[in-house]
Design a protein around this motif. Sequence first.
Motif, short mmCIF file in Angstrom:
data_model
loop_
_atom_site.label_atom_id
_atom_site.label_comp_id
_atom_site.label_asym_id
_atom_site.label_seq_id
_atom_site.Cartn_x
_atom_site.Cartn_y
_atom_site.Cartn_z
N PHE A 282 25.11 -18.72 -9.18
CA PHE A 282 24.97 -16.56 -8.78
C PHE A 282 23.46 -16.80 -8.33
O PHE A 282 22.80 -15.86 -7.79
CB PHE A 282 25.41 -16.56 -10.13
CG PHE A 282 25.53 -14.33 -10.10
CD1 PHE A 282 26.04 -14.01 -9.18
CD2 PHE A 282 24.31 -13.98 -10.91
CE1 PHE A 282 25.52 -12.69 -8.97
CE2 PHE A 282 23.73 -12.93 -10.97
CZ PHE A 282 25.12 -11.98 -10.03
N THR A 286 22.18 -15.35 -5.30
CA THR A 286 21.56 -13.98 -5.30
C THR A 286 19.94 -13.72 -4.43
O THR A 286 19.92 -13.09 -3.23
CB THR A 286 21.50 -13.44 -6.21
OG1 THR A 286 22.89 -12.77 -6.64
CG2 THR A 286 20.73 -11.46 -5.75
N PHE A 405 30.89 -17.77 -7.42
CA PHE A 405 29.38 -17.43 -7.89
C PHE A 405 28.19 -16.90 -7.03
O PHE A 405 27.01 -16.78 -6.93
CB PHE A 405 29.03 -17.94 -9.31
CG PHE A 405 30.30 -18.40 -10.35
CD1 PHE A 405 29.01 -17.09 -11.64
CD2 PHE A 405 30.89 -18.33 -10.78
CE1 PHE A 405 29.39 -16.67 -12.54
CE2 PHE A 405 31.72 -17.87 -12.13
CZ PHE A 405 31.10 -17.05 -12.88
N GLY A 409 26.89 -13.96 -5.83
CA GLY A 409 25.52 -14.06 -5.72
C GLY A 409 25.17 -13.64 -4.21
O GLY A 409 23.92 -12.34 -4.08
#
Length: 465
Positions: A282, A286, A405, A409
């Motif tokens: 994540f 991101t 995940f 992100g």
Amino acid sequence: MIPRLRARTGTTGPSPAGFDRRLVAPMVLGSVLNPVNSSMIAVALVPIGVAFGAPPARTVWLVSALYLATAVGQPVMGRLVDMYGPRGLYLTGTALVGVAGLLGASAPSLGALIAARVLLGLGTSAAYPAAMRLTRGEAERTGRDSPAGVLAVLAVANQTVAVVGPALGGLLIGVGGWRTVFTVNVPLSAACLVLGALRLPRTPGRRQRGVDLPGMVLFAVLLVALMLFLTDPRADRWYLPVLSAVAATGFAVRELRVPDPFIDLRVLGGNGPLLATYLRQFLGYTTAYAFMYGYTQWLEQGRGLSASTAGLALLPLSVSALTVSALTGRREAVRAKLLTGSLLQIAGCAALLLVGRGSPLWLLLAVGALLGVPQGLIGLATQNALYRQADPERIASAAGLLRTFTYLGALGASAATAAFYPHRADTAGLHGLALFMLAGSALLLATTLPDRSLGRLTSHTPRKA
């Protein structure tokens, strides 16, 4: 002597001593459908906004819609792959990709484009869990746990396509306009269907008591409500996080009580290393997607480059990511890759603070090249960590959740991009986005540095189903 693969596929296959290399092409091509669609759109956001008179705060839904559908669809498809086998889910998903491509190519409005992106997200959710299940199945068939090369091919292909996507999207837009980033899905889908039908084995599923449909619905509600709030967090939308919390509570109660849950929280909760891998996925993505979307839009609006030129300006990102993936792919070295990747992300985010409208071209290219290296390392590391940490019986489900995940992100990145670029992608917004990315990269380093267990991940003999 173990029989050859003839009984499993209906055609003469390789010796059971080695991985069936005929599976690699459909596995790779299917798994890259999602990253290619997630990255090509980066350079199409501005021309689509111009075509429909929509600001960045609205066109960002082209990003959020795909990732929202994927965040829900990946673990659902993964669980179905674990239960019913990879072939049917792979073929169904890749067929949806072709339909979505046709819908997007002829969409008369931004809303129709967003609907096509939702369908794309669902359609591209099956191939990666199917590939992980096929990899585990080959390890069980041969009795040899040597997946590093195959996993490296998957990771390198996905990383490469993700970073090449903006350049490819810019080229397609330059040739045929922004609709070509949707049209290209039609031949890709057709190739997946042909390869999948010819090469994927008709393996039996591992169905036990049935599909946990209520668990899947509750999981979808909690994610959709949460992401709808994060994409536009306002006080008058208070009911969305409340709905997400209620759905999360119901989901937890449901999954802890049923004998064959959609996501086994008892096993997952006791697997701290796997939970940490999801968190690192994540955090890493991101930053990666915030750069991809934020920097690309700034190159077009803040720097004044055309869509095709902005895509070409990201070629150093593609080259550095491809190079480091190819050089390091066959060595697992999970902890070393995560540490190096997080440190280089920190350096790259800091370098973004030096970029402005008058920055020389070499600096713009150098920032992309620097941030391409962690993109080539982090995905490799988390994928190998998951393969070692996950329950072999639920490898496709675990892989689907890893992708969830990833796209959580991406959703966080798209929300941040919309927040820092409310009207236009200017330099002040880029610098704010860089500080946001810097914080996430520092957290990634903080979760990796004290975790010595990552250095002890080793091969193990696969269990037969």
